[in-house]
Scaffold this motif. Sequence first.
Motif, PDB file in Angstrom:
ATOM      1  N   HIS A  52       0.821  -1.215   0.000  1.00  0.00           N
ATOM      2  CA  HIS A  52       0.000   0.000   0.000  1.00  0.00           C
ATOM      3  C   HIS A  52       0.856   1.268   0.000  1.00  0.00           C
ATOM      4  O   HIS A  52       0.470   2.265  -0.621  1.00  0.00           O
ATOM      5  CB  HIS A  52      -0.971  -0.009   1.182  1.00  0.00           C
ATOM      6  CG  HIS A  52      -2.087  -0.994   1.016  1.00  0.00           C
ATOM      7  ND1 HIS A  52      -3.119  -0.817   0.122  1.00  0.00           N
ATOM      8  CD2 HIS A  52      -2.314  -2.195   1.602  1.00  0.00           C
ATOM      9  CE1 HIS A  52      -3.945  -1.841   0.166  1.00  0.00           C
ATOM     10  NE2 HIS A  52      -3.468  -2.709   1.071  1.00  0.00           N
ATOM     11  N   LEU A  53       2.008   1.219   0.670  1.00  0.00           N
ATOM     12  CA  LEU A  53       2.911   2.372   0.627  1.00  0.00           C
ATOM     13  C   LEU A  53       3.379   2.613  -0.800  1.00  0.00           C
ATOM     14  O   LEU A  53       3.414   3.747  -1.281  1.00  0.00           O
ATOM     15  CB  LEU A  53       4.116   2.155   1.543  1.00  0.00           C
ATOM     16  CG  LEU A  53       3.921   2.454   3.023  1.00  0.00           C
ATOM     17  CD1 LEU A  53       5.127   1.994   3.821  1.00  0.00           C
ATOM     18  CD2 LEU A  53       3.672   3.941   3.247  1.00  0.00           C
ATOM     19  N   ASN A  54       3.759   1.533  -1.494  1.00  0.00           N
ATOM     20  CA  ASN A  54       4.243   1.658  -2.875  1.00  0.00           C
ATOM     21  C   ASN A  54       3.145   2.126  -3.824  1.00  0.00           C
ATOM     22  O   ASN A  54       3.408   2.822  -4.794  1.00  0.00           O
ATOM     23  CB  ASN A  54       4.819   0.321  -3.359  1.00  0.00           C
ATOM     24  CG  ASN A  54       6.132  -0.004  -2.695  1.00  0.00           C
ATOM     25  OD1 ASN A  54       6.871   0.884  -2.293  1.00  0.00           O
ATOM     26  ND2 ASN A  54       6.433  -1.292  -2.566  1.00  0.00           N
ATOM     27  N   GLN A  55       1.916   1.748  -3.544  1.00  0.00           N
ATOM     28  CA  GLN A  55       0.798   2.147  -4.403  1.00  0.00           C
ATOM     29  C   GLN A  55       0.265   3.529  -4.049  1.00  0.00           C
ATOM     30  O   GLN A  55      -0.517   4.112  -4.798  1.00  0.00           O
ATOM     31  CB  GLN A  55      -0.354   1.136  -4.284  1.00  0.00           C
ATOM     32  CG  GLN A  55      -0.047  -0.215  -4.858  1.00  0.00           C
ATOM     33  CD  GLN A  55      -1.172  -1.218  -4.594  1.00  0.00           C
ATOM     34  OE1 GLN A  55      -2.043  -1.006  -3.762  1.00  0.00           O
ATOM     35  NE2 GLN A  55      -1.132  -2.321  -5.331  1.00  0.00           N
ATOM     36  N   GLY A  56       0.677   4.026  -2.892  1.00  0.00           N
ATOM     37  CA  GLY A  56       0.181   5.329  -2.446  1.00  0.00           C
ATOM     38  C   GLY A  56      -1.229   5.243  -1.896  1.00  0.00           C
ATOM     39  O   GLY A  56      -1.942   6.241  -1.837  1.00  0.00           O
ATOM     40  N   THR A  57      -1.650   4.055  -1.507  1.00  0.00           N
ATOM     41  CA  THR A  57      -3.022   3.868  -1.024  1.00  0.00           C
ATOM     42  C   THR A  57      -3.084   3.558   0.470  1.00  0.00           C
ATOM     43  O   THR A  57      -4.085   3.055   0.948  1.00  0.00           O
ATOM     44  CB  THR A  57      -3.700   2.718  -1.793  1.00  0.00           C
ATOM     45  OG1 THR A  57      -2.948   1.521  -1.589  1.00  0.00           O
ATOM     46  CG2 THR A  57      -3.800   3.023  -3.273  1.00  0.00           C
ATOM     47  N   LEU A  58      -2.033   3.859   1.181  1.00  0.00           N
ATOM     48  CA  LEU A  58      -1.995   3.552   2.608  1.00  0.00           C
ATOM     49  C   LEU A  58      -2.906   4.508   3.363  1.00  0.00           C
ATOM     50  O   LEU A  58      -2.776   5.726   3.263  1.00  0.00           O
ATOM     51  CB  LEU A  58      -0.565   3.660   3.146  1.00  0.00           C
ATOM     52  CG  LEU A  58      -0.389   3.291   4.605  1.00  0.00           C
ATOM     53  CD1 LEU A  58      -0.671   1.803   4.811  1.00  0.00           C
ATOM     54  CD2 LEU A  58       1.011   3.620   5.077  1.00  0.00           C
ATOM     55  N   ILE A  59      -3.818   3.943   4.095  1.00  0.00           N
ATOM     56  CA  ILE A  59      -4.731   4.732   4.910  1.00  0.00           C
ATOM     57  C   ILE A  59      -4.378   4.472   6.366  1.00  0.00           C
ATOM     58  O   ILE A  59      -4.442   3.337   6.841  1.00  0.00           O
ATOM     59  CB  ILE A  59      -6.204   4.340   4.651  1.00  0.00           C
ATOM     60  CG1 ILE A  59      -6.555   4.595   3.182  1.00  0.00           C
ATOM     61  CG2 ILE A  59      -7.133   5.100   5.577  1.00  0.00           C
ATOM     62  CD1 ILE A  59      -7.890   4.034   2.772  1.00  0.00           C
ATOM     63  N   ALA A  60      -3.966   5.530   7.042  1.00  0.00           N
ATOM     64  CA  ALA A  60      -3.586   5.392   8.448  1.00  0.00           C
ATOM     65  C   ALA A  60      -4.846   5.378   9.299  1.00  0.00           C
ATOM     66  O   ALA A  60      -5.445   6.406   9.570  1.00  0.00           O
ATOM     67  CB  ALA A  60      -2.664   6.531   8.851  1.00  0.00           C
ATOM     68  N   ASP A  61      -5.266   4.196   9.689  1.00  0.00           N
ATOM     69  CA  ASP A  61      -6.447   4.052  10.528  1.00  0.00           C
ATOM     70  C   ASP A  61      -6.086   3.239  11.762  1.00  0.00           C
ATOM     71  O   ASP A  61      -4.956   2.741  11.884  1.00  0.00           O
ATOM     72  CB  ASP A  61      -7.591   3.403   9.742  1.00  0.00           C
ATOM     73  CG  ASP A  61      -7.260   2.004   9.248  1.00  0.00           C
ATOM     74  OD1 ASP A  61      -6.184   1.475   9.583  1.00  0.00           O
ATOM     75  OD2 ASP A  61      -8.091   1.417   8.528  1.00  0.00           O
ATOM     76  N   PRO A  62      -6.978   3.109  12.707  1.00  0.00           N
ATOM     77  CA  PRO A  62      -6.672   2.358  13.933  1.00  0.00           C
ATOM     78  C   PRO A  62      -6.258   0.904  13.666  1.00  0.00           C
ATOM     79  O   PRO A  62      -5.411   0.362  14.382  1.00  0.00           O
ATOM     80  CB  PRO A  62      -7.988   2.415  14.725  1.00  0.00           C
ATOM     81  CG  PRO A  62      -8.680   3.642  14.234  1.00  0.00           C
ATOM     82  CD  PRO A  62      -8.298   3.759  12.793  1.00  0.00           C
ATOM     83  N   ASP A  63      -6.816   0.273  12.648  1.00  0.00           N
ATOM     84  CA  ASP A  63      -6.419  -1.101  12.330  1.00  0.00           C
ATOM     85  C   ASP A  63      -4.951  -1.177  11.921  1.00  0.00           C
ATOM     86  O   ASP A  63      -4.235  -2.101  12.308  1.00  0.00           O
ATOM     87  CB  ASP A  63      -7.300  -1.679  11.213  1.00  0.00           C
ATOM     88  CG  ASP A  63      -8.712  -1.989  11.683  1.00  0.00           C
ATOM     89  OD1 ASP A  63      -8.908  -2.147  12.909  1.00  0.00           O
ATOM     90  OD2 ASP A  63      -9.615  -2.076  10.826  1.00  0.00           O
ATOM     91  N   LEU A  64      -4.510  -0.213  11.118  1.00  0.00           N
ATOM     92  CA  LEU A  64      -3.107  -0.187  10.701  1.00  0.00           C
ATOM     93  C   LEU A  64      -2.211   0.026  11.916  1.00  0.00           C
ATOM     94  O   LEU A  64      -1.178  -0.636  12.059  1.00  0.00           O
ATOM     95  CB  LEU A  64      -2.863   0.918   9.673  1.00  0.00           C
ATOM     96  CG  LEU A  64      -1.406   1.125   9.264  1.00  0.00           C
ATOM     97  CD1 LEU A  64      -0.848  -0.126   8.587  1.00  0.00           C
ATOM     98  CD2 LEU A  64      -1.262   2.333   8.368  1.00  0.00           C
ATOM     99  N   ASP A  65      -2.616   0.933  12.792  1.00  0.00           N
ATOM    100  CA  ASP A  65      -1.836   1.192  13.997  1.00  0.00           C
ATOM    101  C   ASP A  65      -1.710  -0.078  14.839  1.00  0.00           C
ATOM    102  O   ASP A  65      -0.614  -0.414  15.302  1.00  0.00           O
ATOM    103  CB  ASP A  65      -2.495   2.308  14.813  1.00  0.00           C
ATOM    104  CG  ASP A  65      -1.651   2.726  15.996  1.00  0.00           C
ATOM    105  OD1 ASP A  65      -0.461   3.055  15.788  1.00  0.00           O
ATOM    106  OD2 ASP A  65      -2.179   2.703  17.129  1.00  0.00           O
TER     107      ASP A  65
END
Length: 126
Positions: free
Chosen positions: A88-101
């Motif tokens: 997702h970082l490489n695609q630019g689609t990373l969404i920083a949400d509580p699940d990612l944290d």
Amino acid sequence: MDQAQNSKSKRIPPLSIRLSKEERELLVQQAGNLSLAGYIKSVVFADNAPRYRSRRQTPEMDAKLLAELLSHLGSSRVASNLNQIAKHLNQGTLIADPDLDIDLRQAVEEVVLIRRTLLQALGMKQ
């Protein structure tokens, strides 16, 4: 090819060391009637020659801890989680949400646990 040529071709390159003028003079003095090469060989290969290097000891491994670690890695989602984050970082689609944290914190905890367990299993200080 005769024996003399055969033995000559198998010789290894000579060993070379650099000495200061004072060191060379001391060596010549200590050698006395011996050639420098003969004297150096007699000192280096003497039974009581000092041994300055010690080989590093291979740490003893704890097979049970290593097996536990491999089991933990097999059941862990660390690799999968990190791979998805990188994708997702490489695609630019990373969404920083509580699940990612939560996933990131869990991955960090698992990597720390894996590191500690590996060091312990290998008999190394943590």
